[in-house]
Design an enzyme around this catalytic site. Structure first.
Site, mmCIF file in Angstrom:
data_model
loop_
_atom_site.group_PDB
_atom_site.id
_atom_site.type_symbol
_atom_site.label_atom_id
_atom_site.label_comp_id
_atom_site.label_asym_id
_atom_site.label_seq_id
_atom_site.Cartn_x
_atom_site.Cartn_y
_atom_site.Cartn_z
ATOM 1 N N ASN A 9 0.870 -1.183 0.000
ATOM 2 C CA ASN A 9 0.000 0.000 0.000
ATOM 3 C C ASN A 9 0.907 1.233 0.000
ATOM 4 O O ASN A 9 1.525 1.542 1.011
ATOM 5 C CB ASN A 9 -0.886 -0.045 1.259
ATOM 6 C CG ASN A 9 -1.707 1.221 1.445
ATOM 7 O OD1 ASN A 9 -1.779 2.069 0.557
ATOM 8 N ND2 ASN A 9 -2.329 1.354 2.609
ATOM 9 N N LYS A 11 0.088 4.255 -0.129
ATOM 10 C CA LYS A 11 -0.527 5.430 0.519
ATOM 11 C C LYS A 11 -0.316 6.670 -0.380
ATOM 12 O O LYS A 11 -0.321 6.536 -1.593
ATOM 13 C CB LYS A 11 0.030 5.613 1.935
ATOM 14 C CG LYS A 11 -0.081 4.312 2.756
ATOM 15 C CD LYS A 11 0.187 4.471 4.221
ATOM 16 C CE LYS A 11 0.022 3.121 4.909
ATOM 17 N NZ LYS A 11 0.219 3.187 6.350
ATOM 18 N N HIS A 96 -9.361 1.216 5.743
ATOM 19 C CA HIS A 96 -8.036 1.402 6.330
ATOM 20 C C HIS A 96 -8.155 2.341 7.538
ATOM 21 O O HIS A 96 -8.991 3.249 7.555
ATOM 22 C CB HIS A 96 -7.068 1.975 5.289
ATOM 23 C CG HIS A 96 -5.637 1.901 5.733
ATOM 24 N ND1 HIS A 96 -5.106 2.817 6.593
ATOM 25 C CD2 HIS A 96 -4.662 1.002 5.470
ATOM 26 C CE1 HIS A 96 -3.836 2.481 6.833
ATOM 27 N NE2 HIS A 96 -3.542 1.385 6.159
ATOM 28 N N GLU A 98 -6.456 4.791 8.400
ATOM 29 C CA GLU A 98 -6.219 6.224 8.146
ATOM 30 C C GLU A 98 -7.518 6.945 7.733
ATOM 31 O O GLU A 98 -7.883 7.931 8.369
ATOM 32 C CB GLU A 98 -5.053 6.380 7.156
ATOM 33 C CG GLU A 98 -3.732 6.059 7.874
ATOM 34 C CD GLU A 98 -2.633 5.446 7.022
ATOM 35 O OE1 GLU A 98 -2.730 5.468 5.796
ATOM 36 O OE2 GLU A 98 -1.662 4.937 7.620
ATOM 37 N N GLU A 165 -4.956 -5.121 10.805
ATOM 38 C CA GLU A 165 -3.898 -4.126 10.972
ATOM 39 C C GLU A 165 -4.080 -3.405 12.313
ATOM 40 O O GLU A 165 -4.838 -2.420 12.394
ATOM 41 C CB GLU A 165 -3.968 -3.082 9.852
ATOM 42 C CG GLU A 165 -3.690 -3.629 8.473
ATOM 43 C CD GLU A 165 -3.124 -2.545 7.546
ATOM 44 O OE1 GLU A 165 -2.042 -2.769 7.012
ATOM 45 O OE2 GLU A 165 -3.750 -1.487 7.390
ATOM 46 N N GLY A 171 3.201 1.889 10.886
ATOM 47 C CA GLY A 171 4.173 2.972 10.743
ATOM 48 C C GLY A 171 4.969 3.262 12.003
ATOM 49 O O GLY A 171 5.608 4.302 12.114
ATOM 50 N N SER A 204 4.004 -2.574 10.165
ATOM 51 C CA SER A 204 5.464 -2.697 10.291
ATOM 52 C C SER A 204 6.016 -4.026 9.784
ATOM 53 O O SER A 204 6.937 -4.601 10.364
ATOM 54 C CB SER A 204 5.899 -2.442 11.731
ATOM 55 O OG SER A 204 5.575 -1.112 12.108
HETATM 56 P P1 13P Z 1 3.422 0.120 7.677
HETATM 57 O O1 13P Z 1 3.857 -1.148 6.969
HETATM 58 O O2 13P Z 1 4.179 1.320 7.244
HETATM 59 O O3 13P Z 1 3.394 -0.090 9.155
HETATM 60 O O4 13P Z 1 1.900 0.392 7.227
HETATM 61 C C1 13P Z 1 0.980 -0.637 7.280
HETATM 62 C C2 13P Z 1 -0.240 -0.230 6.562
HETATM 63 O O5 13P Z 1 -0.945 0.688 6.983
HETATM 64 C C3 13P Z 1 -0.575 -0.917 5.319
HETATM 65 O O6 13P Z 1 -1.854 -0.626 4.881
#
Ligand code: 13P
Length: 243
Positions: A9, A11, A96, A98, A165, A171, A204
């Site tokens: 992803n 983003k 997601h 976010e 997740e 992150g 992560s």
């Molecule tokens: P990270 O791998 O940067 O932790 O992000 C995970 C994520 O949100 C994938 O959709």
């Protein structure tokens, strides 16, 4: 038999020029990847056509990072399933953490997006996961169960991916212990009641922990953020080793 889905992803990263440079390095590195796994990248909407064009006739499949429930209409800033199909998109990420956090996406909206995706032959990747506070209060399972029940309502269960997740692992460099991630994925599968349901772990994921995660009994792939932005590291993740 559950075929794992390894998805990157991106983003809000990568211009078309950057996506092109990435693919030039990445594609040769996945040339010999076994076909016992799906490989997927979710670029921002603006880079979909570049990635689609460059990955044509390779094993790489495309995902979008969102989808709307209507085919067209006055929905500024949204993209419809039909617009995505035109770019050979096969998967779409919904729910997601976010957009849940920054745009207050509800489970009901997420469910509408996922349903519309399925009606249009797209495979929704429905994300669920608890916050740090919810985990500390002992509410993780209740929160995830509610997200699963509402987000997956009336979906076709064999045309679907669920991504677990945990928000505190996204992150942060703080991966969920593989045994705990496996336990939650197993619980989700039991709640849904479909042994063939594909369930990814995300948060992560990196080259250093991919082999361990992928060798857990209930984790059928990963959704990768930061580590998918470097072609070498996402290639290593794509080429995870089976025990
Ligand atoms: P990270 O791998 O940067 O932790 O992000 C995970 C994520 O949100 C994938 O959709």
């Amino acid at each position: 038999m559950r075929k794992p889905v390894i998805a990157g992803n991106w983003k809000m990263h990568m211009t078309c020029a950057e996506a092109r440079a990435y693919m030039e390095v990445f594609l040769p590195l996945i040339k010999n990847t076994p076909n016992d796994r799906h490989l997927v990248i979710a670029p921002p909407f603006t880079a979909l056509s570049t990635v689609a064009e460059m990955s044509h006739q390779t094993a790489l499949e495309l995902s979008s990072q969102n989808v709307h429930w209507e085919d067209h209409g006055a929905f500024t800033g949204e993209v419809s399933p039909k617009m995505l199909l035109e770019h050979n998109v096969r998967y779409t990420i919904v729910g997601h953490s976010e957009p849940r956090k920054y745009f207050s996406e509800s489970d009901e909206q997420i469910n509408r997006r996922a349903k519309s995706a399925q009606l249009n032959s797209l495979i929704p990747i429905v994300c669920v996961g608890e916050s740090n506070e919810q985990r500390e209060r002992g509410e993780a399972e209740r929160v995830i169960r509610r997200q699963v029940e509402q987000g997956l309502e009336d979906l076709i269960l064999d045309r679907l991916v669920v991504a677990y997740e945990p928000i505190w692992a996204i992150g942060t460099g703080k991966t969920c212990e593989s045994k705990e991630a496996n336990r939650i994925c197993n619980l989700i599968r039991q709640w849904v009641g479909t042994p063939d349901l594909i369930i990814q772990y995300g948060g992560s994921v990196k080259p250093e922990n991919i082999d361990e995660l992928m060798n857990m009994s209930d984790i059928d792939g990963v959704l990768v953020g930061g580590a998918s932005l470097k072609p070498e590291s996402f290639a290593r993740i794509s080429n995870y080793l089976n025990a």
